[in-house]
Scaffold this motif. Structure first.
Motif, short mmCIF file in Angstrom:
data_model
loop_
_atom_site.label_atom_id
_atom_site.label_comp_id
_atom_site.label_asym_id
_atom_site.label_seq_id
_atom_site.Cartn_x
_atom_site.Cartn_y
_atom_site.Cartn_z
N GLU A 117 40.59 48.60 43.13
CA GLU A 117 41.10 47.78 42.02
C GLU A 117 40.91 48.55 40.72
OE1 GLU A 117 39.68 43.57 41.95
OE2 GLU A 117 39.12 44.09 39.90
N TYR A 118 41.94 48.63 39.87
CA TYR A 118 41.77 49.34 38.60
C TYR A 118 42.16 48.52 37.38
CZ TYR A 118 46.77 50.41 39.24
OH TYR A 118 48.14 50.32 39.45
N PHE A 119 42.71 47.34 37.58
CA PHE A 119 43.14 46.54 36.41
C PHE A 119 43.32 45.08 36.81
CE2 PHE A 119 46.48 44.86 33.56
CZ PHE A 119 45.90 45.13 32.34
N VAL A 120 42.79 44.19 36.00
CA VAL A 120 43.06 42.77 36.21
C VAL A 120 43.25 42.10 34.85
CG1 VAL A 120 42.27 40.56 37.17
CG2 VAL A 120 41.59 42.68 38.29
N LYS A 121 44.39 41.48 34.65
CA LYS A 121 44.63 40.71 33.42
C LYS A 121 45.38 39.43 33.81
CE LYS A 121 44.63 40.24 28.93
NZ LYS A 121 43.39 40.16 28.16
N MET A 122 44.66 38.31 33.70
CA MET A 122 45.21 37.05 34.19
C MET A 122 45.41 36.07 33.05
SD MET A 122 45.72 37.12 37.35
CE MET A 122 45.68 38.74 38.12
N PRO A 123 46.36 35.15 33.19
CA PRO A 123 46.43 34.03 32.24
C PRO A 123 45.09 33.29 32.29
CG PRO A 123 48.30 33.99 33.77
CD PRO A 123 47.36 35.05 34.26
N THR A 124 44.66 32.73 31.16
CA THR A 124 43.32 32.14 31.10
C THR A 124 43.19 30.93 32.03
OG1 THR A 124 44.09 30.94 29.18
CG2 THR A 124 42.70 32.88 28.78
N ASP A 125 44.32 30.28 32.32
CA ASP A 125 44.25 29.02 33.08
C ASP A 125 44.70 29.19 34.54
OD1 ASP A 125 46.87 29.57 32.55
OD2 ASP A 125 47.39 27.57 31.83
N ILE A 126 44.42 30.34 35.16
CA ILE A 126 44.92 30.50 36.54
C ILE A 126 44.28 29.49 37.50
CG2 ILE A 126 45.72 32.90 36.65
CD1 ILE A 126 43.08 33.53 38.06
N ASP A 127 43.10 28.99 37.14
CA ASP A 127 42.48 27.99 38.01
C ASP A 127 43.30 26.70 38.05
OD1 ASP A 127 41.77 27.86 35.27
OD2 ASP A 127 40.22 26.40 35.73
N GLN A 128 44.19 26.52 37.08
CA GLN A 128 45.00 25.29 37.07
C GLN A 128 46.45 25.54 37.46
OE1 GLN A 128 44.26 23.61 33.08
NE2 GLN A 128 42.28 24.58 33.40
N ARG A 129 46.74 26.70 37.99
CA ARG A 129 48.12 27.05 38.33
C ARG A 129 48.29 27.31 39.82
NH1 ARG A 129 51.70 28.47 34.08
NH2 ARG A 129 50.66 27.92 32.15
N ASN A 130 49.51 27.11 40.29
CA ASN A 130 49.87 27.57 41.63
C ASN A 130 50.37 29.01 41.49
OD1 ASN A 130 49.26 25.10 42.70
ND2 ASN A 130 51.36 24.36 42.60
N LEU A 131 49.81 29.90 42.31
CA LEU A 131 50.09 31.32 42.13
C LEU A 131 51.00 31.86 43.23
CD1 LEU A 131 46.45 32.53 41.30
CD2 LEU A 131 48.16 31.53 39.76
N PHE A 132 51.95 32.68 42.83
CA PHE A 132 52.73 33.47 43.78
C PHE A 132 52.30 34.93 43.61
CE2 PHE A 132 56.23 30.18 43.07
CZ PHE A 132 55.91 29.48 44.22
N ILE A 133 51.55 35.44 44.58
CA ILE A 133 51.16 36.86 44.55
C ILE A 133 52.31 37.63 45.18
CG2 ILE A 133 49.44 38.55 45.32
CD1 ILE A 133 47.61 36.08 45.92
N VAL A 134 52.82 38.65 44.47
CA VAL A 134 53.97 39.38 45.02
C VAL A 134 53.63 40.86 45.19
CG1 VAL A 134 55.70 37.76 44.15
CG2 VAL A 134 55.03 39.69 42.71
N ASP A 135 54.06 41.39 46.31
CA ASP A 135 53.90 42.81 46.64
C ASP A 135 54.92 43.11 47.74
OD1 ASP A 135 53.07 45.36 47.44
OD2 ASP A 135 50.94 44.89 47.19
N PRO A 136 55.71 44.15 47.62
CA PRO A 136 56.72 44.38 48.66
C PRO A 136 56.13 44.62 50.04
CG PRO A 136 57.19 45.73 46.73
CD PRO A 136 55.84 45.11 46.51
#
Ligand code: PRP
Ligand code: URA
Length: 213
Positions: A117-136
């Protein structure tokens, strides 16, 4: 159209299959690869969002008042695993333009195949969101597992992993590590080769998207 086994689903809509064949072709250049990868991501998200909750809302049309449906429930965020996940973000945002975007940077060591892992920048409210993690690509599953770990550590609890091509080894590994996470793929391929590449796959997704190597 979908083939679902437990929490793993192959979205085998004819348009998705057709477009995936285009980007598998080694003669497809960067420009078309980028366009079509995003188109597939858009089609996949259309399929995956069929179960989004709705609520009643009163709206005034030019003809009068009526009660109709609007999206309800948690807001969404799309989380690309860098670099190659970036190649799916625009497709998702075509359908969900208000989604926030969190980035997680990860590269796979070419020898050990272990993710770093070299970088993480998340919206502050990810605990309140439904997330779509995308990677081909879901190959050994190491990158996806580490990305999900990082998101859970930051309080996220509702997430779906959306990949273009999955290897059986990667699906098994993610299901073992994170049995709560739904996985969606445009295709389930045969296997990994000795270098950890998906067979038949589409090659190195990052290199094909960005014209590197
Ligand atoms: C690729 C791909 C996934 C990962 C999959 O990224 O985009 O993130 O490999 O492999 P795994 O399931 O075995 O972890 P890569 O590490 O090549 O980085 P890049 O996107 O920067 O090219
Ligand atoms: N990463 C890729 O980009 N392609 C593969 O086949 C496996 C991992």
């Amino acid at each position: 159209m979908a083939l679902k086994v437990g929490k793993f689903t192959v979205l085998n809509h004819p348009l998705i299959q057709h477009k995936l064949t285009i980007i598998r072709n080694k003669n497809t250049g960067t420009k078309v690869f980028r366009e079509v990868a995003n188109e597939i991501a858009e089609l996949m998200v259309y399929e995956i969002t069929r179960d989004l909750p709705l609520e009643d809302v009163v709206v005034n049309t030019p003809m009068g008042k009526t009660t109709q449906k609007t999206l309800s429930g948690k807001k969404l965020a799309v989380i690309p695993i860098l670099r190659a996940g970036l190649g799916m973000v625009d497709g998702v945002l075509e359908l969900i333009p208000a989604a926030k975007v969190g980035h997680i940077g990860m590269y796979r060591d070419e020898k050990t195949l272990k993710p770093h892992e070299y970088f993480v920048k998340m919206p502050t409210d990810i605990d309140q969101r439904n997330l779509f993690i995308v990677d081909p690509m879901l190959a050994t599953g190491g990158s996806a597992i580490m990305a999900i770990d990082a998101l859970k550590k930051r309080g996220a609890s509702n997430m779906r992993l959306v990949v273009l091509v999955a290897a059986p080894e990667g699906v098994r590994a993610v299901q073992e590590a994170h049995p709560d996470v739904d996985i969606y793929a445009a295709a389930l391929d045969e296997k990994l080769n000795e270098d950890g590449y998906i067979i038949p796959g589409l090659g190195d997704a990052g290199d094909r998207l960005f014209g590197t190597k």
